[in-house]
Design an enzyme around this catalytic site. Structure first.
Site, PDB file in Angstrom:
ATOM      1  N   GLU A 173       0.815  -1.213   0.000  1.00  0.00           N
ATOM      2  CA  GLU A 173       0.000   0.000   0.000  1.00  0.00           C
ATOM      3  C   GLU A 173       0.850   1.266   0.000  1.00  0.00           C
ATOM      4  OE1 GLU A 173      -3.385   2.226   2.754  1.00  0.00           O
ATOM      5  OE2 GLU A 173      -2.335   0.453   3.483  1.00  0.00           O
ATOM      6  N   ASP A 174       1.958   1.264   0.758  1.00  0.00           N
ATOM      7  CA  ASP A 174       2.691   2.505   1.013  1.00  0.00           C
ATOM      8  C   ASP A 174       4.054   2.592   0.338  1.00  0.00           C
ATOM      9  OD1 ASP A 174       0.598   3.298   2.610  1.00  0.00           O
ATOM     10  OD2 ASP A 174       1.503   2.542   4.454  1.00  0.00           O
TER      11      ASP A 174
END
Length: 732
Positions: free
Chosen positions: A127-128
Site C-alpha cells: 500500500e505505502d
C-alpha cells in the site's frame, strides 16, 4: 497501516490494562520501546547470517510459542519492509518501520505462526511503498501474498462515515476467506489506538467509535480476548475520559491496600488442590478498566474481591471438574454463579468452568477453571489455531474457486451470507452493528441430528431462515422439543426444532414476522420479499381475518331446546335417528321410540353411547363422556340402552387447528370434498399468534370414513391437529 494510533493506557499487548493489586500483577513482556527500536531500524539490515536487532523482541516472543520455527522468512521480511519504508516517518516521530514491527510483536505474543508474522511485517509495503504483490508472492509464497493482499484491500477505503459500510463489507469477506487477515487487522488497530494521542481529538473520537462498534465485537467473535480487552480500555479512555479517570482512581486505591482478599482465597485454593493431589496453577487475574467500571455500576461500592478473579489452570479436561468438585466441597460455593462452558463452548471457541466461592469475610470471589490449552485459546482465539490450511493446496478452494477457511466460525459464515443479500450499504451497516451486539450464541438441534448456531434471543423465524434461506417464506409453524410452537417462540440453548413447511409455491411470509426476526438473515430476506410484494392499497386488506361463517345451505330457524338441553333434531321412526335427512341407525331397547342424536356431542359410530328418555317418549343419544350424561344421571334420569346398527351416513363436527397461511381454507375444504364429506357449516375464528381454529360440521356417507377424513385434513400443509368437537359442560 496509515492510521496513527493511540494513547498509551496499558503496559503491554498481553497484559490487563489497569494497575493490578500488589503481588497479583501478571508477568509480561515490557512495552516495546519505539525510540530504541527506531534507532535499531535506522541502522539498516545486518549481515545475512544474523537476525536484525530490531526484531529481537519478535523472535523471542515467537520462539516462546514455536521453538522449532524457521526464522529465515522473518529475517527476509524485515529486510524488505525496512528497506521499503526507509525514510518514512509516523506522525508520532518514530521511523515507520516501528509500526509493522509493533503489530508483528502483538501477534507473536498471541502465538501466531510464522506465515502470519511474515505477512504482518509486510502488511503496509504494497500500500505505502513500491513493493508489488507479485514480488511478495515470488519472495515469500502464495500464503503470504494472499494475506498481504487481504489486509491491503481493507485499507483502500477511507474510514469516513459514508465509506464505513463498504470497508467492513470487504473486511468480512476477507476474514471469511482467511481469519488471519482479521488477526493482522486487529493487531494493526491496537497499535494505532495505543498511539492515537498524536491525532486531533475529533479524529481520535471517530476512530474510537468505529473500533467500539465493529472491531471490538469482531475481536470478541474471533475469541481474541487479549486484543479485545485492551481495545476496550483504550476506547473507554477516549470516549469517556471522566469515567475512565474515576475507574483508574478506584484501581489505584485498591492496589494500595495492605490486605488482599484475592490473595488469601488463592492461598486457600492452592491448599485445597494440593491436598487433593490435583496439579494446578492458581493465578490472580485482575480486571481491566472496563470490567471494573461495569462491576461498579452493577454492584455499587466495590470491595477488594471485585477487582479481579482467580484463574485455575490444569493439564486435563477431567481435572477441571475435579477442581470444581474440591472447591464446592471444601469451600462455600455460590451455586448461582456456576456455568459450564467446557461442555457447551461459546461461539468464539471459549471454554472454561465459571464458579464462585465465599470468603470468610463474606466477599464473593469468582473462579475460572480451564486447561492450559483452553487458556491459550481464550486469550488468542483464532490466532492460537495456527495455519488453518492443513489440506493440500488443491483442496483449499470451494467449488466456485473461492478460498474457504476450514476454521471459519459459524457466525462468520452467516454474516457472509446475509451481507451478500443486504440491499444497500446503510442496511448492511445498521444490521452489522445489531448482529455484532449479540454477544452470545445458542445451539439448537434439527430432527436429523444437525445443528443450527443462532444468537441468544433467536426465534423459530430465525431458525427457519438459518436452515432454509429464502425458502423459509413457506414456513408455517414449528415443533420445539416435540411440542407445537408458534414462529415467535424464543429458542433456548439445546432445543430441538422441527420446522413445518408448506408445499405451496405461492406461500409467503407475514409482515408480522419482522417483529420476531432477530437475525440479519431473517430480517433482510423478509424485507426483500415485502419490498418486492407491496401491500395492496385497499384499506380493507389486512393480515388478519375476521371470524368467517360458511354454510352449505341456508341457515335453519333456531330450534327449541329439549329437556336435556341438547336441541337435537327429531324425526319419527322406530329405532332410527334422523338428522336433517341423514340416517344413522341406532337400536333402542324401547319399542316404537323416536331417536334423536344429541347436538351437544354429535355422536357417530363407533362412539360409546347411551340414551335418555325425553318429552314425547323420544330417546336422545349422547356420547358417554358428554357432560350432559353426568348431569342427567345426577338428576335421577333413567338411562335407556342404545347401540349402533348397520353403518349409515352421519353428521359430525370436527375442529382443525392450523397455522395461518394463504389458501388454507380452500385446501382444507378440497381435502374434505375429496373424501366425500359434505360441509354443512364452517366457522373460522380470528387468528391468534399466527394460529387459527376452524370448526366444521360435515355430513359423511358412512361413519367408517371418519378416520380417513380426519387423516386427510391433518395432511393439509399448516394443519397440526384435527379432533372431534369436545362436549361442552353447561355454562362453559
Amino acid at each position: 497501516m496509515n492510521a496513527e494510533a493511540a494513547k498509551p493506557a496499558t503496559p503491554g499487548p498481553m497484559t490487563s490494562s489497569h494497575v493490578a493489586p500488589a503481588g497479583a500483577r501478571r508477568k509480561s513482556r515490557p512495552r516495546l520501546d519505539l525510540r530504541r527500536l527506531g534507532r535499531a531500524a535506522l541502522l539498516g539490515p545486518t549481515a545475512r547470517d544474523r537476525l536484525p536487532d530490531a526484531i529481537g523482541h519478535v523472535v523471542e516472543a515467537h520462539r516462546a510459542h514455536h521453538p522449532d520455527s524457521d526464522l529465515e522468512p522473518l529475517r527476509r521480511a524485515y529486510v524488505l519492509a525496512e528497506s521499503s519504508h526507509r525514510g518514512q516517518m509516523r506522525k508520532s516521530g518514530e521511523p515507520y518501520i516501528t509500526h509493522p514491527l509493533a503489530v508483528t510483536l502483538i501477534l507473536a505474543e498471541l502465538g501466531a505462526e510464522t506465515t502470519t508474522l511474515t505477512a504482518s511485517l509486510l502488511h503496509d509495503t504494497v500500500e505505502d511503498t513500491d513493493v508489488t504483490l507479485e514480488q511478495v508472492g515470488e519472495e515469500f509464497g502464495e500464503e503470504v501474498r494472499y494475506l498481504v493482499d487481504g489486509v491491503t484491500k481493507l485499507e483502500k477505503v477511507d474510514y469516513g462515515a459514508a465509506a464505513e459500510p463498504e470497508t467492513f463489507r470487504k473486511m468480512l469477506v476477507a476474514t471469511g476467506n482467511d481469519v488471519r487477515v482479521m488477526s493482522i487487522k486487529l493487531a494493526d488497530r491496537l497499535h494505532n489506538m495505543r498511539t492515537l494521542g498524536v491525532m486531533r481529538p475529533a479524529k481520535q473520537e471517530r476512530i474510537a467509535k468505529v473500533t467500539r462498534d465493529v472491531l471490538i465485537p469482531l475481536a470478541e467473535r474471533l475469541g481474541v480476548q487479549a486484543l479485545k480487552t485492551e481495545l476496550e480500555d483504550l476506547v473507554f479512555a477516549i470516549l469517556h475520559p471522566e469515567e475512565y479517570e474515576r475507574t483508574r482512581e478506584l484501581i489505584l486505591r485498591n492496589a494500595a491496600r495492605e490486605d488482599d482478599p484475592l490473595a488469601d482465597v488463592a492461598d486457600d485454593v492452592r491448599k485445597v488442590l494440593r491436598e487433593a493431589d490435583i496439579p494446578a496453577e492458581v493465578l490472580i487475574r485482575p480486571r481491566h478498566f472496563v470490567s471494573v467500571h461495569r462491576v461498579s455500576r452493577k454492584r455499587g461500592p466495590l470491595r477488594g474481591a471485585d477487582f479481579g478473579r482467580l484463574l485455575v489452570l490444569v493439564n486435563e479436561d477431567a481435572d477441571c471438574y475435579g477442581v470444581l468438585g474440591e472447591l464446592h466441597t471444601c469451600m462455600t460455593p455460590v451455586v448461582s454463579e456456576f456455568k459450564d462452558f467446557i461442555a457447551v463452548p461459546k461461539f468464539n471457541l471459549y471454554q472454561s468452568l465459571h464458579t464462585a466461592v465465599a470468603a470468610t469475610d463474606g466477599q464473593v470471589v469468582e473462579v475460572l477453571i480451564r486447561t492450559h490449552q483452553m487458556h491459550k485459546v481464550a486469550e488468542a482465539g483464532v490466532v492460537a489455531l495456527g495455519n488453518p490450511y492443513a489440506a493440500p493446496p488443491e483442496e483449499q478452494t470451494a467449488g466456485d474457486g473461492e478460498r474457504v477457511d476450514p476454521t471459519r466460525p459459524g457466525w462468520l459464515s452467516r454474516l457472509l451470507d446475509w451481507q451478500r443479500a443486504a440491499p444497500d450499504p446503510d442496511t448492511f451497516w445498521s444490521t452489522l452493528r445489531e448482529d455484532l451486539a449479540q454477544d452470545r450464541e445458542i445451539t439448537v438441534f434439527r430432527p436429523d441430528g444437525g445443528t443450527l448456531g443462532l444468537p441468544e434471543g433467536a426465534t423459530c423465524v430465525d431458525a427457519a431462515y438459518a436452515q432454509y434461506g429464502e425458502d423459509a417464506h413457506a414456513c408455517i409453524g414449528a415443533r420445539v422439543n416435540g411440542r407445537l410452537a408458534t414462529l415467535s417462540t424464543v429458542l433456548k440453548d439445546g432445543d430441538t426444532v422441527q420446522l413445518l413447511m408448506d408445499q405451496d409455491a405461492a406461500s409467503e411470509p407475514s409482515r408480522e414476522w419482522l417483529e420476531h426476526a432477530h437475525t440479519p438473515a431473517a430480517r433482510i430476506a423478509i424485507q426483500r420479499w415485502l419490498a418486492a410484494h407491496p401491500a395492496p392499497e385497499d384499506p380493507a386488506a389486512s393480515d388478519t381475518e375476521p371470524a368467517v361463517r360458511l354454510r352449505a345451505d341456508e341457515p335453519a330457524a333456531p330450534r327449541p331446546l329439549d329437556a336435556d338441553g341438547s336441541g337435537a333434531p327429531q324425526a319419527p321412526g322406530a329405532g332410527a335417528a334422523d338428522a336433517d335427512g341423514s340416517a344413522a341407525q341406532v337400536l333402542v331397547d324401547r319399542a316404537d321410540a323416536t331417536v334423536r342424536l344429541a347436538g351437544c356431542c354429535t355422536p357417530v359410530p363407533p362412539d360409546d353411547v347411551t340414551g335418555f328418555a325425553v318429552r314425547g317418549g323420544a330417546v336422545t343419544v349422547h356420547r358417554t363422556e358428554c357432560p350432559a350424561v353426568a348431569r342427567m344421571k345426577s338428576a335421577g334420569r333413567a338411562e335407556v340402552g342404545v347401540r349402533w346398527g348397520e353403518g349409515a351416513e352421519c353428521r359430525v363436527t370436527l375442529v382443525a387447528e392450523s397455522f395461518v397461511r394463504p389458501h388454507l381454507l380452500a385446501d382444507l375444504t378440497e381435502a374434505m370434498a375429496t373424501e366425500g364429506a359434505e360441509i354443512v357449516s364452517a366457522t373460522v375464528e380470528p387468528p391468534d399468534r399466527q394460529q387459527v381454529r376452524h370448526t366444521y360440521t360435515v355430513q359423511i356417507p358412512d361413519a367408517a370414513q371418519l378416520p380417513a377424513l380426519m387423516r386427510a385434513m391433518r395432511n393439509v400443509a399448516g394443519v397440526y391437529d384435527v379432533s372431534r368437537a369436545q362436549p361442552q359442560a353447561p355454562g362453559a
